[in-house]
Design a protein around this motif. Structure first.
Motif, PDB file in Angstrom:
ATOM      1  N   THR A  91       2.573  -1.876   3.913  1.00  0.00           N
ATOM      2  CA  THR A  91       2.116  -2.923   2.997  1.00  0.00           C
ATOM      3  C   THR A  91       3.138  -3.033   1.870  1.00  0.00           C
ATOM      4  OG1 THR A  91      -0.217  -2.483   3.482  1.00  0.00           O
ATOM      5  CG2 THR A  91       0.277  -3.696   1.459  1.00  0.00           C
TER       6      THR A  91
ATOM      7  N   ASP B 123       2.123   2.235   1.543  1.00  0.00           N
ATOM      8  CA  ASP B 123       2.497   1.267   0.511  1.00  0.00           C
ATOM      9  C   ASP B 123       3.974   1.422   0.173  1.00  0.00           C
ATOM     10  OD1 ASP B 123      -0.100   0.212   0.179  1.00  0.00           O
ATOM     11  OD2 ASP B 123      -0.640   1.917  -1.092  1.00  0.00           O
TER      12      ASP B 123
ATOM     13  N   THR C 141      -1.433   3.643   7.058  1.00  0.00           N
ATOM     14  CA  THR C 141      -0.909   2.490   6.326  1.00  0.00           C
ATOM     15  C   THR C 141      -0.212   3.008   5.080  1.00  0.00           C
ATOM     16  OG1 THR C 141      -2.666   1.013   7.127  1.00  0.00           O
ATOM     17  CG2 THR C 141      -1.480   0.335   5.150  1.00  0.00           C
TER      18      THR C 141
END
Length: 451
Positions: free
Chosen positions: A78, A53, A51
C-alpha cells in the motif's frame, strides 16, 4: 515548474527542513536499533498473506507498485505518496516511529540513513533472504553507503535506489565559437572562466542555497566530512582535501568569475542559461532534465563531459542526490519488505518505470543498461550523455561517510556560504566553523566525538 524539475529538486537532498531528534526509540520486534541489533533470527517469511505500507515521493511509483501487487498476491504493498524527505516526510517518519506507527518501508536518502539508524528507525536486513547476495548487484559506492562502511560488518540497513553521479554540462556552441574544449582539469576550468568573463559571460553560478551541491564537490576530492569508528564519530569537515576545494572556489568568487547572485533552480538562473550568460553547470545525472525543461531555447547546444579533475588523468566524480528503500524499525515483516525492496530496485521492469516516470538514475548496475540510457539525447546534440554518467558513477569514492546530523551540517554550511557571498567570511573559514558546529551538534545528541 515542470514535473521533471520537481523531480530534480527531490534529488538535491534539500537541506531546508526540520532537524531530526536523535533520541533513541525502541523498534518493535527487536528490529533495527542503534547498534548491534539485527533482523537475524526473526527475518523469516510470515507464511501467509501480508500487506505492507510504503512511503515514497518518487513520481510514478504507484505504477511500479501495481506491477508488484499483480505478481505477488501474498505480499501486497500500500503506497503513500509523501513530500520529499526534509520537506516533511522525515519529521513524519520520526513521529511515526515514536508512536509505533511507522510504515514497513520508507524512502530515505543516503545522507539521512545514519540519523535514522541512531534513532532505531531502520531494520538490519542483512540476514533476510537474498540481501547478502545482492551487494554485487549495485554500484559499489552505493552498497558501502547502506552498510555504513566497506567491510560489511555493520549489517545492511537499506537497499540502494538511485544516485546522482556528477558531470559537467556545458554550452558546446559557445565553447566551439571561442575555440575551447571541455576542460580536463580544474585549473583549465578557471582559465576558461577568465576567457568567458572577457566576453561578458560567467562560467557557472555559485549558490548559497545548495550546500549538498558543494558537498558533491568535496566528495569528488575524497574529502569525507565524517569518520566513524564503532560508536565514536570524528568530524573531518575541515581537512586538506576540503580546503583545496574551498580555496579554489573562493578565488573564483573573489575574481568575480562566477555568478553569486543566482540561486539553484530559480527563474533567474534559467534565464541566464537561456540567454547564454551562464554557460556551464556541474550537476548530477538528473540535471539533464532541469536544463532541458527550463532552457528550451538552447536545445541542441549543450553537451556533457566528465567533471574537471584535480590531477590530469584522474577519473574521480562526486555525487549529488540519491535515495534508498529502507525496512523501517518495527516492521513485523522484514523478510517480505526486503523482498519487495530488492525487486523494486533490481527488476528490469521496475527500473524502467522508475526511470521513465520518476527520472531516477538507478543504483543497480543493470539499471545503467536501460535502453533509455543508451540512446542519444536530442537536446544534447544527440550525444549519448548517460555514457558519461555511467563513467562518473564508477568514479565515486566508496568511503565517503555521512554524519548523523546532516540537516544541521547543511544548515551551518549554507549559512556560512551566505556570509561568504556577502564578503563577511571565506569558504575556508566556513569549513572550520561548520566542523566545530557539527561536532557540537553531535555532542548535544550525546554522541561520542573524538578529536
Amino acid at each position: 515548474m515542470t514535473t521533471r524539475d520537481r523531480t530534480s529538486l527531490v534529488r538535491r537532498w534539500m537541506f531546508g527542513g526540520v532537524a531530526l531528534s536523535l533520541t533513541l526509540v525502541t523498534a518493535c520486534g527487536g528490529q533495527g536499533g542503534g547498534g548491534d541489533d539485527a533482523a537475524g533470527a526473526t527475518c523469516k517469511p510470515a507464511g501467509g498473506k501480508v500487506t505492507l505500507d510504503y512511503w515514497s515521493w518518487v513520481p510514478g511509483m504507484q505504477k511500479a507498485v501495481d506491477v508488484w501487487n499483480g505478481e505477488n498476491p501474498d505480499i501486497q504493498i500500500t503506497l503513500k505518496t509523501v513530500p520529499s524527505g526534509n520537506a516533511g516526510t522525515y519529521q513524519n517518519l520520526s513521529n511515526a516511529l515514536k508512536a509505533g506507527k511507522a510504515p514497513d518501508l520508507g524512502q530515505v536518502e543516503y545522507d539521512s540513513l545514519a540519523s535514522f539508524r541512531l534513532k532505531g528507525g531502520l531494520t538490519d536486513i542483512s540476514s533476510c533472504p537474498g540481501v547478502e547476495q545482492a551487494g554485487d548487484t549495485f554500484v559499489d559506492w552505493t552498497w558501502s553507503q547502506v552498510e555504513f562502511g566497506a567491510d560489511g560488518k555493520d549489517g545492511v540497513w537499506a537497499v540502494p535506489q538511485d544516485t546522482g553521479p556528477m558531470a559537467l554540462f556545458y554550452r558546446k556552441d559557445i565553447y566551439d565559437t571561442m575555440g575551447m574544449k571541455a576542460p580536463v582539469t580544474w585549473d583549465e576550468y578557471a582559465e576558461q572562466a577568465r576567457k568567458l568573463k572577457k566576453e561578458g559571460k560567467l562560467i557557472t553560478h555559485f549558490s548559497q542555497t545548495d550546500p549538498n551541491w558543494f558537498t558533491g564537490l568535496l566528495w569528488q576530492n575524497k574529502a569525507t566530512m565524517f569518520e566513524r569508528d564503532a560508536d565514536s564519530w570524528k568530524v573531518t569537515v575541515d581537512r586538506p582535501e576540503s580546503r583545496q576545494v574551498a580555496d579554489y572556489w573562493q578565488k573564483m568568487i573573489d575574481d568575480k568569475l562566477v555568478a553569486t547572485d543566482l540561486q539553484g533552480f530559480s527563474p533567474a538562473l534559467y534565464k541566464a542559461w537561456n540567454n547564454g550568460e551562464v554557460v556551464t553547470w556541474i550537476s548530477a545525472a538528473w540535471g539533464y532534465s532541469t536544463i532541458r525543461d527550463n532552457a528550451k531555447s538552447t536545445g541542441g547546444k549543450w553537451a556533457v563531459a566528465p567533471m574537471p579533475q584535480w590531477k590530469e588523468g584522474g577519473r574521480q566524480a562526486g555525487n549529488w542526490g540519491g535515495s534508498t528503500t529502507t525496512v523501517m524499525g518495527g516492521s513485523e515483516h522484514p523478510a517480505e519488505a526486503s523482498k519487495f525492496a530488492l525487486w523494486l530496485n533490481t527488476d528490469p521492469e521496475a527500473l524502467e518505470i522508475l526511470n521513465r516516470e520518476g527520472g531516477l538514475y538507478p543504483a543497480a548496475k543493470a539499471g545503467l543498461e536501460l535502453p533509455a540510457l543508451q540512446q542519444p539525447v536530442d537536446f544534447y546534440g544527440k550525444q549519448k550523455i548517460f555514457d558519461v554518467f555511467a563513467q562518473a558513477s564508477a568514479g565515486v569514492d566508496t568511503g565517503f561517510t555521512w554524519g548523523p546530523t546532516m540537516t544541521d551540517t547543511y544548515r551551518f554550511l549554507s549559512d556560512g556560504t551566505a556570509n561568504t557571498i556577502g564578503g563577511r567570511t571565506t569558504l575556508g573559514e566556513v569549513l572550520e566553523d561548520t566542523g566545530e558546529q557539527s561536532a557540537e551538534s553531535l555532542r548535544k545528541q550525546s554522541l561520542d566525538v573524538t578529536e
